[in-house]
Design an enzyme around this catalytic site. Structure first.
Site, PDB file in Angstrom:
ATOM      1  N   ILE B 467       4.521  13.618   6.145  1.00  0.00           N
ATOM      2  CA  ILE B 467       3.415  14.454   5.670  1.00  0.00           C
ATOM      3  C   ILE B 467       2.116  14.102   6.393  1.00  0.00           C
ATOM      4  O   ILE B 467       1.023  14.373   5.912  1.00  0.00           O
ATOM      5  CB  ILE B 467       3.248  14.325   4.143  1.00  0.00           C
ATOM      6  CG1 ILE B 467       2.978  12.859   3.746  1.00  0.00           C
ATOM      7  CG2 ILE B 467       4.493  14.835   3.428  1.00  0.00           C
ATOM      8  CD1 ILE B 467       2.652  12.678   2.261  1.00  0.00           C
ATOM      9  N   GLY B 510       7.610   5.176   1.675  1.00  0.00           N
ATOM     10  CA  GLY B 510       8.443   5.798   2.696  1.00  0.00           C
ATOM     11  C   GLY B 510       8.822   4.893   3.844  1.00  0.00           C
ATOM     12  O   GLY B 510       9.993   4.801   4.218  1.00  0.00           O
ATOM     13  N   ALA B 511       7.829   4.214   4.427  1.00  0.00           N
ATOM     14  CA  ALA B 511       8.097   3.426   5.633  1.00  0.00           C
ATOM     15  C   ALA B 511       9.073   2.302   5.346  1.00  0.00           C
ATOM     16  O   ALA B 511      10.062   2.114   6.060  1.00  0.00           O
ATOM     17  CB  ALA B 511       6.782   2.865   6.181  1.00  0.00           C
ATOM     18  N   ARG B 614       4.649  -6.516   7.576  1.00  0.00           N
ATOM     19  CA  ARG B 614       4.731  -6.137   8.987  1.00  0.00           C
ATOM     20  C   ARG B 614       4.170  -4.727   9.174  1.00  0.00           C
ATOM     21  O   ARG B 614       4.575  -3.796   8.469  1.00  0.00           O
ATOM     22  CB  ARG B 614       6.195  -6.158   9.442  1.00  0.00           C
ATOM     23  CG  ARG B 614       6.411  -5.562  10.814  1.00  0.00           C
ATOM     24  CD  ARG B 614       7.888  -5.437  11.125  1.00  0.00           C
ATOM     25  NE  ARG B 614       8.470  -6.744  11.399  1.00  0.00           N
ATOM     26  CZ  ARG B 614       8.402  -7.359  12.583  1.00  0.00           C
ATOM     27  NH1 ARG B 614       7.781  -6.797  13.586  1.00  0.00           N
ATOM     28  NH2 ARG B 614       8.952  -8.532  12.746  1.00  0.00           N
ATOM     29  N   ASN B 617       3.578   0.299  13.136  1.00  0.00           N
ATOM     30  CA  ASN B 617       2.865   0.944  14.248  1.00  0.00           C
ATOM     31  C   ASN B 617       1.379   0.872  13.924  1.00  0.00           C
ATOM     32  O   ASN B 617       0.890   1.631  13.072  1.00  0.00           O
ATOM     33  CB  ASN B 617       3.316   2.400  14.407  1.00  0.00           C
ATOM     34  CG  ASN B 617       2.604   3.121  15.550  1.00  0.00           C
ATOM     35  OD1 ASN B 617       1.561   2.673  16.040  1.00  0.00           O
ATOM     36  ND2 ASN B 617       3.164   4.237  15.978  1.00  0.00           N
ATOM     37  N   THR B 620      -0.639   4.407  13.853  1.00  0.00           N
ATOM     38  CA  THR B 620      -0.476   5.329  12.725  1.00  0.00           C
ATOM     39  C   THR B 620      -0.918   4.666  11.422  1.00  0.00           C
ATOM     40  O   THR B 620      -1.454   5.326  10.532  1.00  0.00           O
ATOM     41  CB  THR B 620       0.973   5.824  12.620  1.00  0.00           C
ATOM     42  OG1 THR B 620       1.857   4.700  12.599  1.00  0.00           O
ATOM     43  CG2 THR B 620       1.329   6.725  13.782  1.00  0.00           C
ATOM     44  N   LYS B 687       5.527  -3.529   4.172  1.00  0.00           N
ATOM     45  CA  LYS B 687       5.141  -2.953   2.884  1.00  0.00           C
ATOM     46  C   LYS B 687       4.352  -1.657   3.122  1.00  0.00           C
ATOM     47  O   LYS B 687       4.028  -1.318   4.253  1.00  0.00           O
ATOM     48  CB  LYS B 687       4.319  -3.965   2.080  1.00  0.00           C
ATOM     49  CG  LYS B 687       5.153  -5.220   1.749  1.00  0.00           C
ATOM     50  CD  LYS B 687       4.517  -6.112   0.702  1.00  0.00           C
ATOM     51  CE  LYS B 687       3.482  -7.032   1.281  1.00  0.00           C
ATOM     52  NZ  LYS B 687       3.078  -8.111   0.341  1.00  0.00           N
ATOM     53  N   GLY B 688       4.039  -0.955   2.038  1.00  0.00           N
ATOM     54  CA  GLY B 688       3.377   0.348   2.164  1.00  0.00           C
ATOM     55  C   GLY B 688       1.902   0.192   2.519  1.00  0.00           C
ATOM     56  O   GLY B 688       1.223  -0.707   2.041  1.00  0.00           O
ATOM     57  N   GLU B 691      -1.808   3.988   0.982  1.00  0.00           N
ATOM     58  CA  GLU B 691      -2.731   4.204  -0.134  1.00  0.00           C
ATOM     59  C   GLU B 691      -3.726   3.066  -0.338  1.00  0.00           C
ATOM     60  O   GLU B 691      -4.716   3.226  -1.051  1.00  0.00           O
ATOM     61  CB  GLU B 691      -1.921   4.396  -1.432  1.00  0.00           C
ATOM     62  CG  GLU B 691      -0.984   5.568  -1.368  1.00  0.00           C
ATOM     63  CD  GLU B 691      -0.055   5.660  -2.562  1.00  0.00           C
ATOM     64  OE1 GLU B 691       0.051   6.741  -3.158  1.00  0.00           O
ATOM     65  OE2 GLU B 691       0.586   4.652  -2.904  1.00  0.00           O
TER      66      GLU B 691
END
Lengths: 166, 728
Positions: B467, B510-511, B614, B617, B620, B687-688, B691
């Site tokens: 998204i 997601g990642a 970690r 990228n 992004t 981890k995410g 947000e």
């Protein structure tokens, strides 16, 4: 009514409902869906195209008003290879979801043209002098193109690099 | 073969650190970038099939019993094919991961703006015109619309108590008891919600703007009454979501119903104003925060009492206290969350539900208490970092707040800051700086992915969506790294329920979740390659299309032989999060200028230092942090969905009136990542990150306003009128 649109160098003869906007003519009738509909009210800039050499919100303009006009959309900016501005957007990550991106790029093209013609903005030091493409000028002049992912740093870096390279 | 993994504990091995391709955790351009800058990435509304009809939603102008006053007249209008007024239409979008239909029905409107009909015509212009002519009457509801006036039932209240909180408040050397409010917010993704529905032989194909396809398939199937196996949902490109596209929404359900009735494809695109009201908003909140500290500035009491709202029938309540449970040490604690029933548009997840407003307001309170203790705000937070989870008596999987605070303050130049307020003026502008910590719980969700390795390269398939988050990028990098291929020989295919079910995009999962599923699928292929080479998977080196094992080196194509190798990865969250508290951390720093004349606030500098395991990228990831920081600017200064006090309707429901930060509002943003490997986060230790940067960035701005001019804003946003009232 019958309308001729010259889009990205090709002429199209269309028979349109008078209520069809330039944006919907491009997206639904010519299948040029690169131009995006974000609000349909001229509030977000996602639908920006170049018409008659100027950047406009294509959602606020009826197709019938552009009979015979030269229109450039994002699809017309590159063939096999991306333009410098498009490549700079990729390199600087000037997009996330990508939905406002074609509008940002068309708007940036139009904006750089206005700059080179010396059009002043709210942040220009003088009203009649040449205007340099500074970060501040770019941010001011690109504020009609919303990006909710908030890629403004990458967008500005991409435009600045392109302006300096040309 | 399927490689399964349940995260029940720490992953000791870190094989990826020894991987040879060298593309994971490196800066990389988005593989989808060239498509997006040239207009070739197609979004939901752009798959228009031949013969499609066009639908426009019509909504209730009031609350209560609904009546269509002139339906027959509208049905007779030019080009109109039908006026759908069907009880299977939905009241509002489904909540994230609902997996079933949201509340359905059109006979009664619970909120002003609820969809109650769909006008379908041959062209969009005919449909819009006819929809505007359809007269809807609705009235008779007396339900509360104003915060504080709604019904709160016992099951809508959760309380947790530790120690003796009231005693701590009585005995504290310094205490704070303050109430803060945040208004409704909207996701306002740039792509409006859109759907194209097409039926063939009893099977539905739906192109729609959605974040979590495996759930969305079940939701639409439940709405229209078919087996989920007969539904295919596609969303390869989604123009932003931020929570608003987690669940199936009104346009998709109406399009599917109309398309089945008419026997032809139907496209429905929500208008921008519909997007503001039909899909879930972030609830307004009222937060009473009580803190007590001893003479050394250590918290002895921590109280957070939050009130949010939602429509009846919705089980989501903005989880305001999510981080308050573990952010700071204090032996005596009282946390209380309530949800009241208000007949406003439904509320649901908006970027970082819970922490976005919970951490932000708590970090303003921490600034207030630090000041009354006479302690620097960075030092005050450092003194109150808990050793273990302060409520659950479990360790943290990894705790990086101190590193973020220290690194971030150094990078920002915090040491030069005068402690007192109103110390710097430039003409009419007061200049000041402020800071806030960042917390966001870290979660994993079940995810599957399939990877195929052939002499042509690598193909990754999952129904995961991108998204804007960078999923195409990081899944490419993971597969390229694990299978030793240059990224341009790896193709990632997303957003199609014909592929294995990924986690979906939401909650920053997601990642790590779908990424790990791809990782596992690659592990399975590595094992097959190792077997063919006669060595163990651990001894196998894959790089630039070559497989090396001991002193043998072969082209991978030779090892594969006849057919492609296939691996299937399946990740499940296990017991790990019962054994540890896992979070991401960060520190925000802001410099603002406040006009002494108008009360206008300009953000001059904004910086974030983050730890999220970690970073797959950095490019992004950084862009996502830019996004969260910018949302922090919006939350602090301009964003508020205003509701009419009489009927609760959203007043400023478009981009002209709901003020997102624009380009000129956003200074250059400084984002830094602190190196972290969290063994409890799975084999990638990632981890995410999507947000974290909205969790507290707004507080840094509000705290900087106070430092600049002495005005303390407790009700967001800090619009000029509120700042000016304090300056007078």
């Amino acid at each position: 009514m019958k309308v001729t649109l010259n889009v990205n160098g090709a002429s199209h003869w269309l028979d349109l409902d008078t209520r069809v906007t330039l944006l919907d003519a491009l997206r639904d009738h010519l299948k040029l869906t690169g131009t995006k509909k974000g609000c349909d009210h001229g509030q977000c800039g996602a639908c920006t195209v170049i018409a008659g050499g100027r950047r406009i919100n294509s959602c606020l303009s009826l197709a019938a008003l552009h009979d015979g006009d030269e229109i450039t959309t994002v699809e017309g900016l590159s063939d096999d290879e991306l333009s410098d501005l498009q490549s700079a957007f990729v390199a600087h990550d000037g997009m996330q979801c990508g939905y406002c991106t074609p509008g940002q790029i068309c708007s940036a093209l139009g904006m750089l043209g206005e700059l080179s013609e010396g059009w002043p903005s709210h942040v220009s030091e003088t009203l009649d002098g040449p205007v340099r493409p500074t970060r501040e000028e770019i941010a001011e002049r690109m504020s009609g193109n919303l990006c909710r992912c908030s890629c403004y740093p990458g967008i500005n870096a991409a435009i600045l690099e392109t302006a300096e390279g040309s | 073969m399927t490689e399964e993994l349940k995260i029940d504990g720490p992953t000791q091995a870190r094989p990826e650190d020894a991987h040879a391709q060298g593309v994971l955790s490196r800066e990389a351009a988005r593989p989808d970038g060239p498509l997006k800058v040239s207009g070739r990435a197609a979004y939901a509304a752009e798959y228009l099939p031949e013969g499609a009809a066009h639908g426009v939603l019509v909504r209730a102008p009031g609350r209560g019993k609904v009546r269509l006053a002139n339906r027959a007249e509208v049905e007779a209008m030019q080009g109109v094919l039908c006026v759908l007024h069907d009880d299977r239409m939905v009241r509002n979008a489904a909540q994230g991961t609902a997996n079933e239909a949201p509340v359905q029905g059109v006979e009664w409107a619970e909120y002003v703006g609820q969809p109650v009909a769909l006008v379908v015509a041959e062209t969009p212009e005919q449909a819009s015109h006819a929809a505007a002519r359809l007269r809807v009457e609705a009235g008779g509801s007396k339900g509360a619309v104003t915060p504080g006036e709604g019904e709160v039932t016992d099951e809508d209240v959760t309380t947790s108590e530790t120690g003796d909180f009231e005693a701590a408040m009585r005995e504290g050397a310094q205490t704070l008891d303050a109430t803060y409010t945040t208004p409704s917010h909207v996701s306002a993704a740039m792509e409006p919600h859109a759907a194209i529905a097409e039926w063939k032989d009893g099977c539905l194909t739906l192109h729609s703007a959605l974040q979590m396809l495996k759930f969305n398939r079940n939701e639409i199937a439940d709405c229209v009454g078919v087996d989920p196996g007969n539904v295919r949902v596609l969303a390869p490109y989604v123009g932003g979501g931020f929570g608003s596209k987690l669940g199936i929404s009104a346009e998709a359900v109406a399009a599917a119903l109309a398309a089945r009735d008419l026997g032809r494809p139907v496209r429905v695109v929500q208008t921008r104003r519909q997007v503001f009201e039909v899909n879930t908003r972030r609830s307004e909140t009222r937060q009473r925060i009580r803190l007590a500290a001893d003479r050394d500035g250590r918290l002895t009491g921590l109280g957070h009492d939050a009130l949010a709202s939602n429509l009846p029938g919705e089980d989501f309540a903005e989880p305001v206290l999510q981080a308050s449970h573990f952010s700071y040490a204090a032996p005596n604690r009282r946390l209380r969350q309530s949800a009241e029933r208000l007949f406003r548009p439904a509320s649901g997840s908006v970027r970082a539900p819970g922490e976005a407003v919970g951490v932000t307001m708590f970090e303003i309170a921490m600034d207030e208490l630090a000041e009354s203790c006479g302690i620097d705000p960075v030092e005050f937070r450092l003194r109150n970092i808990p050793e273990t989870d302060p409520e659950r008596d479990v360790p943290f999987s990894s705790h990086m707040l101190a590193e973020c605070l220290t690194e971030g303050s150094h990078r920002f130049g915090w040491a030069d800051r005068p402690a007192a307020t109103r110390q710097r003026q430039e003409g009419e502008w007061w200049i000041g700086t402020g800071m806030a910590a960042a917390f966001r719980v870290n979660l994993l969700m079940e995810a599957e992915a399939r990877v195929r390795l052939s002499p042509e390269g690598v193909v990754v398939e999952t129904d995961m969506t991108d998204i804007g988050t960078g999923t195409y990028s990081i899944l490419t990098q993971i597969a390229a790294e694990r299978l030793g291929h240059p990224p341009d020989r790896c193709e990632v295919r997303l957003g199609d329920t014909d592929f294995p079910p990924g986690s979906g995009a939401g909650g920053s999962v997601g990642a790590a979740s779908t990424g790990t599923a791809v990782w596992l699928a690659c592990t399975e292929i590595r094992r097959q390659l190792a077997e063919a080479m006669g060595c163990s998977e651990a001894d196998l080196t894959l790089k630039d299309g070559r497989a090396t094992c001991g002193n043998r080196s072969l082209d991978i194509a030779e090892v594969i032989g006849d057919g492609p190798l296939e691996g299937h990865g399946h990740l499940q969250p296990g017991k790990a999060l019962k054994k540890v508290r896992q979070s991401t951390f960060g520190a925000h720093f802001a410099e603002v200028a406040v006009s002494d004349v108008t009360g206008e606030v300009r953000v001059r500098r904004l910086a974030g230092t983050y730890a999220a395991g970690r970073i797959l990228n950095p490019r992004t990831a950084r862009s996502q942090c830019h996004g969260g920081l910018t949302w922090g600017i919006g939350m602090a200064l301009t964003e508020a969905l205003e509701h009419d006090r009489r009927d609760g309707h959203a007043v400023n429901r478009d981009f002209a009136e709901y003020h997102l930060p624009v380009n000129a509002d956003v200074p250059d943003l400084d984002v830094e990542f602190v190196e972290e490997r969290d063994d409890w986060a799975g084999p990638m230790q990632a981890k995410g990150i999507g947000e974290l940067s909205i969790c507290g960035s707004g507080a840094a701005i509000i705290n900087a306003i106070h430092h600049a001019c002495g005005v303390r804003v407790r009700d967001l946003p800090a619009t000029p009128d509120r700042v000016l009232a304090g300056l007078a």
